[in-house]
Design a protein around this motif. Structure first.
Motif, PDB file in Angstrom:
ATOM      1  N   PRO A   1       0.251  -1.276   0.244  1.00  0.00           N
ATOM      2  CA  PRO A   1      -0.120   0.171  -0.198  1.00  0.00           C
ATOM      3  C   PRO A   1       0.414   1.565  -0.207  1.00  0.00           C
ATOM      4  O   PRO A   1       0.495   2.731  -0.977  1.00  0.00           O
ATOM      5  CB  PRO A   1      -1.080  -0.551   0.967  1.00  0.00           C
TER       6      PRO A   1
ATOM      7  N   LYS B   1      -5.468   1.805   0.316  1.00  0.00           N
ATOM      8  CA  LYS B   1      -5.804   2.187   1.579  1.00  0.00           C
ATOM      9  C   LYS B   1      -6.263   0.453   1.890  1.00  0.00           C
ATOM     10  O   LYS B   1      -5.973   0.623   3.057  1.00  0.00           O
ATOM     11  CB  LYS B   1      -7.834   2.414   1.132  1.00  0.00           C
ATOM     12  N   ARG B   2      -5.524  -0.577   1.530  1.00  0.00           N
ATOM     13  CA  ARG B   2      -4.930  -1.745   1.937  1.00  0.00           C
ATOM     14  C   ARG B   2      -4.510  -2.360   1.230  1.00  0.00           C
ATOM     15  O   ARG B   2      -4.627  -2.392   0.108  1.00  0.00           O
ATOM     16  CB  ARG B   2      -6.517  -1.736   2.626  1.00  0.00           C
TER      17      ARG B   2
END
Ligand SMILES: Nc1ncnc2c1ncn2[C@@H]1O[C@H](COP(=O)(O)OP(=O)(O)O)[C@@H](O)[C@H]1O
Ligand SMILES: [Mg+2]
Length: 387
Positions: free
Chosen positions: A370, A376-377
Motif C-alpha cells: 500500500p 488504502k489496504r
C-alpha cells in the motif's frame, strides 16, 4: 510449487517467461515474507513485428476498433501460452501455476471525473482463460484492478519482490527497473513493508526507443551507440524536469499516456534543428537525469541512508545510459550494482515478480504494498482462470 511468471512491458518488445520454484516456510515471518525462490529458467520471445505494431498503435490510439481489441486479447493469450510451453520444453520443467501480467494498453493511475463518478482505470490484455486452456494449469492474470479498487494506483507491483529479495539489515537500497517506463523501489535499512517507497520516475526506454525509431528507423539504440555519438542538450532536459509529472510527490505512475507519441513529438520539436544523434543523446540523458532527480527529491533524506543502487530491465543494456546514470549517482553516494550480482538476470526480474504475485494470490494472500501504490489496504491481486 513451480510457477511460470510472464511479463510483457510497455516497451512492447516481447514476452519474458520465468520459471520459478517457490516455497514458503510454515512459520512465515511478516518482515521477510518467508518465501524461498529459485529461478529454474528464463527466456524472452520477441513479438512478431506486426503484433508489436498492432500493440503500439492500439496503445497510442484515440480510436482503436473494439473488434481489434477483443481479438488482440485472445491473440496475446495464444502467444503467451506458446511462450510458456516453449520455455517449459527448453528447461524441461512443467509449471503448476501461471502468473501473467498481460500487455497494458491503457493505464490511468490518477482518478478523473467520468460520467458523474471519479475513477482511475487500467487495462491489461491477454486472455487468462486461453492460457489456462492451452497450458493446462490455473492462471492468475489482471493483477492491477484489485489494488485500484482498494484506492491504489494499480502500480507499481514489483516492489513486493524487491522487498523480498533486496531488503538488507545493514544497508538501504534503491532498486531501479528501466523498462519502457522507469520505476524505483527504495528500501530503507532493515525496513518493514510499510517503509518501502516506490514509484515511476518517468521514461525508461520509451522516449529513447521512439526517437531512435523515428529518426534512425531502428527499434532501439543498441548498446547506446547512437547516444554516445551525440551531444546532450542540457537545457531541454532541465526544462522537462520542471514539468508537473516530475515535481509531483509519489505515489505516482506513468505510461504511454504521459511519455508516448505526443510527448515524443513535442520532445523532438523542443530539441530543434539539431543532429538526430543529439536528440537520442538528450532522450537518454532525460532518463538518467529523471532517475537521479527523483532519488534526490523523494528518496534521500540524509546522505548514507542508501548505499546500493540495483538496476534491472532492458535499459541496463544501454551502456551510454548506464554511464550517464553512474555519473549522476556517484555524488549521491550510491553504488551501481545489477540484479545479476544477486542471482537474477536483469531481464528476468519482472517476470519472476509476477510468478511470486500469482503464488501469493493462489494462497489467497495480499501482495500489493500500500505505501507503494497508495492503496488504502492490502489486496489479494488478480483473477484466476482454471485450466
Ligand atoms: N542491448 C541493448 N541496448 C540498448 N537498449 C536495449 C538493449 N537491450 C534492450 N534494450 C532496451 O530495453 C527495452 C526492453 O526493456 P524491457 O525491460 O523488456 O522493458 P519492458 O518491461 O517495458 O518490456 C528495449 O525496448 C530497449 O529499449
Ligand atoms: Mg519487455
Amino acid at each position: 510449487m513451480i510457477v511460470a511468471g510472464v511479463m510483457s512491458g510497455t516497451s512492447a518488445d516481447g514476452i519474458n517467461v520465468a520459471l520459478v520454484r517457490i516455497d514458503h516456510t510454515s512459520a512465515r515471518r511478516a518482515r521477510t515474507l518467508g518465501l524461498q525462490l529459485r529461478l529454474l529458467g528464463h527466456c524472452e520471445f520477441p513479438y512478431p513485428p506486426d503484433v508489436r505494431n498492432l500493440i503500439l498503435s492500439t496503445m497510442n490510439s484515440a480510436g482503436a476498433s473494439v473488434a481489434d481489441l477483443a481479438r488482440l486479447n485472445v491473440l496475446l493469450g495464444e502467444l503467451y501460452a506458446d511462450a510458456i510451453k516453449k520455455a517449459q520444453r527448453r528447461f524441461r520443467v512443467k509449471a503448476e501455476l501461471v502468473g501473467c501480467h498481460g500487455q497494458t494498453i491503457y493505464h490511468q493511475g490518477e482518478t478523473c471525473e467520468f460520467l458523474g463518478k471519479r475513477l482511475a482505470t487500467t487495462w491489461q490484455t491477454g486472455e487468462g482463460a486461453v492460457i489456462a486452456a492451452r497450458v493446462g494449469v490455473p492462471v492468475v492474470s489482471d493483477f492491477r484492478p484489485a489494488d485500484m479498487a482498494a484506492g491504489g494506483k494499480g502500480a507499481p507491483l514489483v516492489p513486493f519482490l524487491d522487498f523480498l529479495l533486496y531488503r538488507d539489515a545493514g544497508a538501504g537500497r534503491v532498486v531501479q527497473n528501466i523498462g519502457g517506463i522507469a520505476n524505483l523501489t527504495a528500501i530503507p535499512k532493515a525496513a518493514s513493508p510499510k517503509q518501502v517507497v516506490a514509484f515511476d520516475t518517468g521514461p525508461g526506454n520509451m522516449v529513447i526507443d521512439a526517437v531512435t525509431e523515428r529518426l534512425f528507423n531502428q527499434p532501439y539504440d543498441r548498446d547506446g551507440l547512437i547516444a554516445a555519438s551525440g551531444t546532450v542538450l542540457d537545457s531541454v532536459v532541465s526544462e522537462i524536469l520542471q514539468e508537473s509529472f516530475f515535481c509531483r510527490k509519489p505515489p505516482k505512475t506513468a505510461g504511454r499516456e504521459e511519455f508516448g507519441r505526443e510527448f515524443v513529438s513535442k520532445f523532438i520539436e523542443r530539441c530543434g534543428k539539431v543532429n538526430g544523434r543529439d536528440v537520442v543523446a538528450t532522450a537518454t540523458a532525460l532518463t538518467a537525469a529523471s532517475i537521479a532527480d527523483a532519488i534526490q527529491r523523494f528518496v534521500l533524506r540524509r546522505r548514507g541512508a542508501y548505499l546500493d543502487f540495483i538496476v534491472s530491465g532492458g535499459g541496463a543494456r544501454n551502456a551510454t545510459l548506464m554511464a550517464m546514470l553512474a555519473n549522476q549517482l556517484r555524488p549521491l553516494g550510491l553504488q551501481m550494482r545489477s540484479t545479476d550480482e544477486f542471482g537474477l538476470p536483469m531481464e528476468a526480474k519482472e517476470a519472476v515478480a509476477f510468478a511470486v504475485l500469482a503464488y501469493e494470490t493462489w494462497h489467497q494472500r495480499p501482495s500489493n504494498i500500500p505505501s507503494a501504490t497508495g492503496a488504502k489496504r492490502p489486496a489479494v491481486l488478480g483473477k484466476v482462470s482454471y485450466g
